[in-house]
Design a protein around this motif. Structure first.
Motif, short mmCIF file in Angstrom:
data_model
loop_
_atom_site.label_atom_id
_atom_site.label_comp_id
_atom_site.label_asym_id
_atom_site.label_seq_id
_atom_site.Cartn_x
_atom_site.Cartn_y
_atom_site.Cartn_z
N GLN A 1 -20.96 -28.91 -3.74
CA GLN A 1 -20.99 -28.62 -2.30
C GLN A 1 -20.25 -29.65 -1.47
OE1 GLN A 1 -25.01 -28.00 -1.10
NE2 GLN A 1 -25.50 -26.78 -2.89
N GLY A 2 -19.73 -30.68 -2.07
CA GLY A 2 -19.04 -31.69 -1.30
C GLY A 2 -20.01 -32.46 -0.43
N ASN A 3 -19.53 -32.81 0.78
CA ASN A 3 -20.36 -33.65 1.63
C ASN A 3 -21.40 -32.86 2.42
OD1 ASN A 3 -19.64 -36.40 1.32
ND2 ASN A 3 -17.59 -35.81 2.06
N VAL B 1 -20.96 -38.16 -3.44
CA VAL B 1 -20.62 -36.79 -3.04
C VAL B 1 -21.13 -35.82 -4.11
CG1 VAL B 1 -18.74 -35.23 -2.48
CG2 VAL B 1 -18.59 -37.64 -1.88
N ALA C 1 -24.85 -42.39 -0.44
CA ALA C 1 -25.12 -41.52 -1.58
C ALA C 1 -23.81 -40.88 -2.03
CB ALA C 1 -26.14 -40.46 -1.19
N ARG D 1 -25.26 -33.38 2.45
CA ARG D 1 -25.98 -34.48 3.11
C ARG D 1 -26.99 -33.98 4.14
NH1 ARG D 1 -23.49 -39.05 1.41
NH2 ARG D 1 -21.43 -38.65 0.54
#
Lengths: 57, 252, 223
Positions: free
Chosen positions: B54-56, B50, B48, B59
């Protein structure tokens, strides 16, 4: 593809600790839920055997 | 139609019938859940895109949201099963309600723990008295109450009925609790946490999330069937067919 | 019906009068815990004013939870509870009378005591009537909801702590509505809305609690 290689995947752009920590907790919780029925089955069987032995003696 | 439903209902409420019929169901549901959840999580973690803000760290959503959804759904399940047990005096409904308690409790805990971890990079705090977090905490406390009540009663039958009443009290209260918590969090805090509200998600993130939710639900159904079967064995151990079943457990 | 209510109330109040030492304990607890807060957190009066509503409310909740365990226990142990459930009189009415008496001997004294403590916490004077009104309503709904918990745990030897665990999460709305009312008037905001929510919650509890309590008592007594 968001990640070029495996070390980038592990680093998660600096958020690796948070992401992997929460996935680890999830793995533990789900793993416990999967294992506990098996343990309960074993427990039941053991109790049953004990009862049978008591009745025989 | 109604007659058919009643007959179906009676059949499924017999522990022996349930024990036999649920075996293939739990097998297939379990494998489907494993497949779908694994796909969703690999997709969500590795493929998915980025998130812009919030960036990564976003996840975490792929386990946080499904577990939060599930913990609420399980509480409602417990209350409905408890009501069925109280009204029609069906033992099987009580068994289902009982084994759902630890499942729901672990999901509520998981939602809280992942939420706290997600909160650190996003808000800068491990814990924020946000409306959803607070209501989830209260839900966890409700689960703990149910669990403690089951454990405290000497006879499991009275524990079942007492817990069913408590679950009904709780389920009536959940909307009120949410409303009141919303009130207190908006009274004291300026609305800085607005961006936690559902932003329109990109489809490439939404699909793994929906898959993950589906997988969690299927896993819950499978585990519910498996645990109900064990509960039947434990509670009906005086019946002959149950003793034969337990006998066979050792052979596997 | 009126006779039944009259008799039950009379009996309950007589019994309460005979064990009046037990009834003083929640009041002592209330005074003690409230006076611990300034020592533990701050003696700054401005800060105390800000949190006085919340402190008074939390302590009042805890204090009346203490006495909940006694609501059915004596009647359960001497068997009169069983008689009540078996008699032809509607048990919901009897339970409601017992709840009312519990409120009369814990909630009302706690409310009457609150002005004294509110002075210690520097609650502004104009907020006092609102505080008392919210406490009166709130302790009544606490008695109503608490009776369900008391009925569920009456058969257990160590039901007191379990009762607290069961009832606490359900009481969160009462606490929030109550403290919001007091805080709103202290901050100069509109408070009647919050008090209305508390009233609505109490009305809902009034309608549902007696039935659930009787169901719970049947579980505890008959098994």
């Amino acid at each position: 593809m968001p990640f070029e290689n495996i070390s980038e995947f592990i680093a998660m752009g600096g958020h690796g600790l948070y992401v992997w920590l929460s996935y680890a907790i999830a793995a533990v919780v789900i793993g416990y839920n999967l294992i506990s029925p098996r343990m309960a089955k074993k427990q039941l069987y053991k109790e049953h055997q004990r009862k049978l032995r008591r009745e025989q003696s | 139609m109604w007659q058919l439903f009643v007959r179906w209902f009676h059949k499924w409420s017999s522990p022996k019938w349930f024990y036999e019929m649920s075996k293939p169901w739990s097998f297939w549901l379990g494998w489907a859940a494993l497949l779908i959840t694994t796909t969703a999580i690999i997709w969500g973690l590795g493929f998915a895109p980025v998130e812009r803000l919030q960036g990564n760290s976003y996840r975490i959503i792929f386990i946080h949201v499904p577990s939060a959804f599930l913990s609420e759904a399980i509480y409602v399940t417990i209350a409905i099963a408890g009501a069925i047990g109280l009204i029609w005096r069906i033992k099987l409904a009580y068994y289902v309600a009982k084994i759902c308690v630890p499942l729901g409790m672990s999901m509520a805990f998981l939602a809280l723990a992942t939420g706290a971890i997600w909160g650190k990079p996003t808000w800068g705090h491990w814990w924020v008295w946000d409306m959803r977090i607070t209501s989830m905490l209260i839900l966890l406390l409700l689960y703990i109450g149910l669990w403690a009540l089951h454990n405290a009663m000497e006879r499991p039958e009275s524990g079942d009925r007492a817990a069913a009443i408590l679950a009904l009290v709780g389920v009536v209260n959940i909307p009120v609790i949410k409303f009141s918590v919303n009130l207190v969090t908006t009274l004291h805090q300026p609305a800085t946490l607005k961006f936690t509200e559902k932003a329109p998600m990109h489809i490439s993130m939404l699909i793994p999330l929906l898959l993950s939710i589906l997988g969690f639900y299927l896993a819950f159904l499978a585990l519910m069937l498996v645990r109900s079967r064990i509960e039947i064995l434990r509670r009906e151990r005086k019946a002959k067919w149950v003793q034969q079943e337990i006998e066979q457990l050792g052979n596997r | 019906m009126i006779k039944l209510v009259q008799h039950t109330l009379q009996r309950e109040l007589t019994l309460a009068y005979r064990r009046r030492a037990d009834l003083l304990n929640p009041l002592f607890f209330f005074v003690l815990v409230v006076s611990l807060f300034p020592m533990g957190i701050t003696t700054d009066l401005d800060k105390l004013t800000e949190m006085s509503g919340g402190v008074l409310w939390v302590c009042a909740l805890l204090a009346s939870l203490l006495s909940l365990d006694l609501m059915f226990r004596n009647d359960f142990e001497d068997g009169s509870l069983e008689q009540m459930l078996l008699s032809s009189a509607p048990p919901q009415v009897i339970v409601l009378c017992k709840i009312f008496c519990h409120w009369l001997v814990t909630g009302v004294p706690l409310t009457l005591l609150s002005p004294l403590l509110s002075i210690m916490l520097a609650l502004p004077g104009h907020a006092l009537p609102v505080l008392m009104a919210s406490l009166l309503l709130g302790t009544f709904s606490l008695s109503l909801i608490g009776s369900i918990g008391a009925a569920l745990t009456v058969g257990l030897r160590k039901g007191g702590l379990l009762l607290t665990i069961l009832i606490m999460p359900v009481l969160v709305p009462v606490l929030i509505f109550g403290t919001s009312t007091v805080q709103a008037i202290v901050l100069g905001l509109a408070w009647p809305g919050y008090l209305a929510f508390l009233g609505a919650f109490t009305a809902g509890a009034f309608a549902l609690a007696p039935w659930l309590t009787v169901a719970a008592l049947k579980v505890s007594v008959c098994d």
